[in-house]
Design a protein around this motif. Structure first.
Motif, PDB file in Angstrom:
ATOM      1  N   UNK A 178      -7.013  -1.644 -38.996  1.00  0.00           N
ATOM      2  CA  UNK A 178      -7.319  -0.970 -40.321  1.00  0.00           C
ATOM      3  C   UNK A 178      -5.629  -1.031 -40.749  1.00  0.00           C
ATOM      4  N   UNK A 179      -4.607  -1.116 -39.656  1.00  0.00           N
ATOM      5  CA  UNK A 179      -3.071  -1.289 -39.738  1.00  0.00           C
ATOM      6  C   UNK A 179      -2.799  -1.689 -41.334  1.00  0.00           C
ATOM      7  N   UNK A 180      -2.078  -0.982 -42.084  1.00  0.00           N
ATOM      8  CA  UNK A 180      -1.070  -1.679 -43.550  1.00  0.00           C
ATOM      9  C   UNK A 180      -0.969  -2.734 -42.727  1.00  0.00           C
ATOM     10  N   UNK A 181      -0.825  -4.343 -43.986  1.00  0.00           N
ATOM     11  CA  UNK A 181      -0.611  -5.462 -43.747  1.00  0.00           C
ATOM     12  C   UNK A 181       0.511  -5.690 -43.445  1.00  0.00           C
ATOM     13  N   UNK A 182       1.884  -4.902 -43.854  1.00  0.00           N
ATOM     14  CA  UNK A 182       3.200  -4.742 -44.132  1.00  0.00           C
ATOM     15  C   UNK A 182       3.836  -4.503 -42.292  1.00  0.00           C
ATOM     16  N   UNK A 183       3.121  -3.328 -42.345  1.00  0.00           N
ATOM     17  CA  UNK A 183       3.124  -2.186 -40.972  1.00  0.00           C
ATOM     18  C   UNK A 183       3.145  -3.615 -39.747  1.00  0.00           C
ATOM     19  N   UNK A 184       1.590  -4.298 -39.645  1.00  0.00           N
ATOM     20  CA  UNK A 184       1.103  -4.786 -38.906  1.00  0.00           C
ATOM     21  C   UNK A 184       2.555  -5.697 -38.498  1.00  0.00           C
ATOM     22  N   UNK A 185       2.464  -6.838 -39.373  1.00  0.00           N
ATOM     23  CA  UNK A 185       3.520  -8.103 -39.167  1.00  0.00           C
ATOM     24  C   UNK A 185       4.695  -7.141 -38.735  1.00  0.00           C
ATOM     25  N   UNK A 186       5.384  -6.071 -39.116  1.00  0.00           N
ATOM     26  CA  UNK A 186       6.646  -5.396 -38.599  1.00  0.00           C
ATOM     27  C   UNK A 186       6.281  -4.856 -37.375  1.00  0.00           C
ATOM     28  N   UNK A 187       5.252  -4.649 -36.683  1.00  0.00           N
ATOM     29  CA  UNK A 187       4.754  -4.399 -35.763  1.00  0.00           C
ATOM     30  C   UNK A 187       4.942  -5.550 -34.144  1.00  0.00           C
TER      31      UNK A 187
END
Length: 258
Positions: free
Chosen positions: A161-170
């Motif tokens: 459930x991590x926000x999409x853009x945060x997941x991509x950046x991480x």
């Protein structure tokens, strides 16, 4: 006239006259399971729903358009490898036994078949070693191993459930393109790039699927659709699509076990 009041606490599920009653939460759950639309998954947690939607997303995209003539060698080899890997993950196996899934499906194209690795809790050190080993057993080109690892880690963040853009950046160094990307010939890299783009689009799974399958090969479209399924949950995928596919019941049965 005397009115009699039914007290739920009498004799654990009985009325004052001795008639058995069903507690309301159970009544609601069972009622949902009997709905004409076949929704037997109403009581699933959001995480289980995401797991099911991710696997069904891969299956539907690889099989699109639904009802078309199967390709030589089988209807959905990517989804078949994915289901086999999911089954292996539900059993107490050694890493070598888990790798046998890759041996059974030689040179599976794209990273979508690895999706079940994102649906199980990973060790604190991360999932990369297991993914890299499985990719090597599957004879994926060495220049696509990193993209496969990034794909699974991105999927794991979406399931969490991590926000999409945060997941991509991480989890990736992926630069999400503004326009839908075209294929370059590297299935894992292309699936990751297209998946990143699709995740950032406001359109739903049903709206995106046509775009993904119209311009991309099945391995790439399946990888992207799996990520979008994880994002959107099971309700976003029309049941009339996946009910026609042989592996859909298996995907739904495996989701709660991962």
């Amino acid at each position: 006239m005397t009115l009699s009041l039914v007290v739920p606490s009498v004799a654990r599920g009985q009325t004052s006259t001795g008639r058995m009653v069903m507690p309301r939460p159970a009544l609601v759950r069972r009622h949902r399971r009997r709905q004409p639309n076949g929704d037997i998954h109403a009581s699933w947690s959001p995480t289980v729903g995401r797991c099911a939607a991710g696997m069904l997303g891969v299956l539907v995209a690889e099989s699109w358009p639904i009802g078309s003539t199967p390709a030589p060698g089988g209807r959905a080899p990517i989804a078949a490898a994915m289901v086999d890997l999911a089954r292996s993950l539900t059993r107490a196996t050694t890493p070598d036994r888990l790798g046998e899934s890759a041996d059974r499906h030689h040179r599976v194209a794209g990273p979508a078949w690895l999706l079940p690795l994102a649906l199980v809790p990973g060790p604190s050190t991360g999932l990369a070693p297991d993914i890299a080993e499985l990719v090597a057993r599957g004879h994926v080109p060495t220049d696509e191993v990193d993209a496969c690892v990034a794909y699974v880690n991105l999927a794991a963040h979406i399931v969490a459930h991590q926000p999409v853009r945060a997941a991509i950046a991480d989890v990736t160094d992926l630069s999400v393109p503004a326009e839908q990307p075209l294929e370059t010939g590297c299935h894992a890299t292309d699936g990751l790039t297209l998946g990143g783009w699709a995740l950032t689009q406001p359109a739903s799974f049903a709206e995106l699927l046509g775009k993904l399958t119209a311009t991309s090969s099945p391995p790439v479209a399946a990888a992207a659709a799996g990520l979008v399924g994880l994002r959107d949950n099971l309700d976003a995928i029309p049941a009339t699509w996946y009910r026609q596919l042989d592996l859909s019941d298996t995907c739904l049965a495996l989701a709660p076990t991962l």
